[in-house]
Motif scaffolding. Sequence first.
Motif, PDB file in Angstrom:
ATOM      1  N   ARG A  65       0.207 146.788  -6.408  1.00  0.00           N
ATOM      2  CA  ARG A  65       0.489 148.025  -5.648  1.00  0.00           C
ATOM      3  C   ARG A  65       1.980 148.095  -5.337  1.00  0.00           C
ATOM      4  N   GLY A  66       2.531 147.011  -4.840  1.00  0.00           N
ATOM      5  CA  GLY A  66       3.962 146.983  -4.521  1.00  0.00           C
ATOM      6  C   GLY A  66       4.825 147.143  -5.760  1.00  0.00           C
ATOM      7  N   ALA A  67       4.414 146.506  -6.847  1.00  0.00           N
ATOM      8  CA  ALA A  67       5.172 146.610  -8.096  1.00  0.00           C
ATOM      9  C   ALA A  67       5.171 148.050  -8.598  1.00  0.00           C
ATOM     10  N   THR A  68       4.023 148.706  -8.525  1.00  0.00           N
ATOM     11  CA  THR A  68       3.929 150.093  -8.979  1.00  0.00           C
ATOM     12  C   THR A  68       4.835 150.995  -8.149  1.00  0.00           C
ATOM     13  N   GLU A  69       4.851 150.794  -6.847  1.00  0.00           N
ATOM     14  CA  GLU A  69       5.729 151.593  -5.985  1.00  0.00           C
ATOM     15  C   GLU A  69       7.197 151.378  -6.357  1.00  0.00           C
ATOM     16  N   ALA A  70       7.582 150.134  -6.593  1.00  0.00           N
ATOM     17  CA  ALA A  70       8.968 149.835  -6.946  1.00  0.00           C
ATOM     18  C   ALA A  70       9.339 150.457  -8.293  1.00  0.00           C
ATOM     19  N   VAL A  71       8.423 150.403  -9.248  1.00  0.00           N
ATOM     20  CA  VAL A  71       8.675 150.973 -10.573  1.00  0.00           C
ATOM     21  C   VAL A  71       8.850 152.487 -10.463  1.00  0.00           C
ATOM     22  N   GLU A  72       7.938 153.133  -9.761  1.00  0.00           N
ATOM     23  CA  GLU A  72       8.007 154.592  -9.643  1.00  0.00           C
ATOM     24  C   GLU A  72       9.243 155.038  -8.865  1.00  0.00           C
ATOM     25  N   LYS A  73       9.669 154.237  -7.925  1.00  0.00           N
ATOM     26  CA  LYS A  73      10.913 154.554  -7.197  1.00  0.00           C
ATOM     27  C   LYS A  73      12.095 154.566  -8.162  1.00  0.00           C
ATOM     28  N   ARG A  74      12.137 153.583  -9.057  1.00  0.00           N
ATOM     29  CA  ARG A  74      13.223 153.534 -10.050  1.00  0.00           C
ATOM     30  C   ARG A  74      13.180 154.738 -10.972  1.00  0.00           C
ATOM     31  N   VAL A  75      11.994 155.142 -11.402  1.00  0.00           N
ATOM     32  CA  VAL A  75      11.863 156.312 -12.275  1.00  0.00           C
ATOM     33  C   VAL A  75      12.336 157.562 -11.536  1.00  0.00           C
ATOM     34  N   ALA A  76      11.977 157.683 -10.273  1.00  0.00           N
ATOM     35  CA  ALA A  76      12.355 158.856  -9.480  1.00  0.00           C
ATOM     36  C   ALA A  76      13.869 158.976  -9.326  1.00  0.00           C
ATOM     37  N   GLU A  77      14.578 157.877  -9.469  1.00  0.00           N
ATOM     38  CA  GLU A  77      16.037 157.885  -9.327  1.00  0.00           C
ATOM     39  C   GLU A  77      16.741 158.310 -10.611  1.00  0.00           C
ATOM     40  N   THR A  78      15.989 158.552 -11.681  1.00  0.00           N
ATOM     41  CA  THR A  78      16.583 158.921 -12.966  1.00  0.00           C
ATOM     42  C   THR A  78      16.302 160.373 -13.280  1.00  0.00           C
ATOM     43  N   VAL A  79      17.083 160.924 -14.208  1.00  0.00           N
ATOM     44  CA  VAL A  79      16.961 162.336 -14.522  1.00  0.00           C
ATOM     45  C   VAL A  79      16.548 162.563 -15.967  1.00  0.00           C
ATOM     46  N   THR A  80      17.257 161.982 -16.905  1.00  0.00           N
ATOM     47  CA  THR A  80      16.987 162.285 -18.309  1.00  0.00           C
ATOM     48  C   THR A  80      15.737 161.555 -18.791  1.00  0.00           C
ATOM     49  N   PRO A  81      14.999 162.175 -19.713  1.00  0.00           N
ATOM     50  CA  PRO A  81      13.771 161.541 -20.217  1.00  0.00           C
ATOM     51  C   PRO A  81      13.989 160.140 -20.794  1.00  0.00           C
ATOM     52  N   SER A  82      15.059 159.934 -21.548  1.00  0.00           N
ATOM     53  CA  SER A  82      15.267 158.590 -22.113  1.00  0.00           C
ATOM     54  C   SER A  82      15.565 157.582 -21.012  1.00  0.00           C
ATOM     55  N   ASP A  83      16.332 158.015 -20.002  1.00  0.00           N
ATOM     56  CA  ASP A  83      16.589 157.117 -18.871  1.00  0.00           C
ATOM     57  C   ASP A  83      15.307 156.819 -18.105  1.00  0.00           C
ATOM     58  N   ARG A  84      14.414 157.807 -18.040  1.00  0.00           N
ATOM     59  CA  ARG A  84      13.158 157.604 -17.317  1.00  0.00           C
ATOM     60  C   ARG A  84      12.275 156.575 -18.032  1.00  0.00           C
ATOM     61  N   VAL A  85      12.207 156.660 -19.368  1.00  0.00           N
ATOM     62  CA  VAL A  85      11.417 155.676 -20.128  1.00  0.00           C
ATOM     63  C   VAL A  85      12.034 154.292 -19.960  1.00  0.00           C
ATOM     64  N   HIS A  86      13.361 154.218 -20.144  1.00  0.00           N
ATOM     65  CA  HIS A  86      14.054 152.935 -19.953  1.00  0.00           C
ATOM     66  C   HIS A  86      13.824 152.408 -18.542  1.00  0.00           C
ATOM     67  N   ALA A  87      14.033 153.270 -17.555  1.00  0.00           N
ATOM     68  CA  ALA A  87      13.881 152.846 -16.161  1.00  0.00           C
ATOM     69  C   ALA A  87      12.466 152.340 -15.909  1.00  0.00           C
ATOM     70  N   TYR A  88      11.483 153.053 -16.442  1.00  0.00           N
ATOM     71  CA  TYR A  88      10.091 152.660 -16.208  1.00  0.00           C
ATOM     72  C   TYR A  88       9.810 151.275 -16.790  1.00  0.00           C
ATOM     73  N   LEU A  89      10.064 151.111 -18.080  1.00  0.00           N
ATOM     74  CA  LEU A  89       9.701 149.837 -18.718  1.00  0.00           C
ATOM     75  C   LEU A  89      10.600 148.686 -18.250  1.00  0.00           C
ATOM     76  N   ASN A  90      11.870 148.968 -17.980  1.00  0.00           N
ATOM     77  CA  ASN A  90      12.733 147.908 -17.458  1.00  0.00           C
ATOM     78  C   ASN A  90      12.340 147.527 -16.035  1.00  0.00           C
ATOM     79  N   ALA A  91      11.890 148.503 -15.247  1.00  0.00           N
ATOM     80  CA  ALA A  91      11.412 148.184 -13.898  1.00  0.00           C
ATOM     81  C   ALA A  91      10.122 147.365 -13.970  1.00  0.00           C
ATOM     82  N   VAL A  92       9.250 147.683 -14.932  1.00  0.00           N
ATOM     83  CA  VAL A  92       8.051 146.864 -15.133  1.00  0.00           C
ATOM     84  C   VAL A  92       8.476 145.435 -15.475  1.00  0.00           C
ATOM     85  N   ALA A  93       9.461 145.319 -16.369  1.00  0.00           N
ATOM     86  CA  ALA A  93       9.964 143.992 -16.749  1.00  0.00           C
ATOM     87  C   ALA A  93      10.475 143.238 -15.523  1.00  0.00           C
ATOM     88  N   GLU A  94      11.214 143.925 -14.676  1.00  0.00           N
ATOM     89  CA  GLU A  94      11.735 143.302 -13.449  1.00  0.00           C
ATOM     90  C   GLU A  94      10.610 142.821 -12.547  1.00  0.00           C
TER      91      GLU A  94
END
Length: 190
Positions: A65-94
């Motif tokens: 639950r906490g990991a999902t919140e942190a990942v979605e927070k990172r996605v919300a901080e991005t704008v472009t679609p490619s940055d959003r995909v990168h942010a999502y999967l890199n946040a999952v990696a983190e």
Amino acid sequence: MSSRRLTARQTDLLERLVALLLAEGFSAFTLDGLAERLRCSKTTLYQLAGSKQDLVVEAVKHYFRGATEAVEKRVAETVTPSDRVHAYLNAVAEQLRPLSRRFLDDMAAFPPARQVYEANTQRAAERVRQLIAEGVTAGVFRPVDAAFVGEVAAATMRQIQQGELAARTGLSDSEAYAQLASLIVHAVSP
């Protein structure tokens, strides 16, 4: 436990339990051992869950639950679609980086915990599909079939989650997700 609110003390205990299990796994622990390491009584642990197995499942759910919140927070901080995909999967990696091999092995061997990980992996794959579809709709990504890219991502995520990719490549789960992010973004970029 999920249906009721935790006290501040219980939340702190659950956070410490999660940190301990992520670092050391859980198969070797007894409730007595957990109580000793967490400096609490077994009764206090029983207030979180009715058995060691339930406690492990609750800790795994709490972590994700906490990991999902942190990942979605990172996605919300991005704008472009490619940055959003990168942010999502890199946040999952983190978020996967702190998981010890022992914890991952224990989770794989304990069906209720494994099911929590599998459900989270499935939700992550669906989120990747959404992000790809958004990029295609916006005209930023090539007109790829987002469902297909999502299925490829899902298959890779399952191999990561099951430890297959680590066995074949030597990559940690975290490193594999970072590689997946790069692969997907490059594959869908014009």
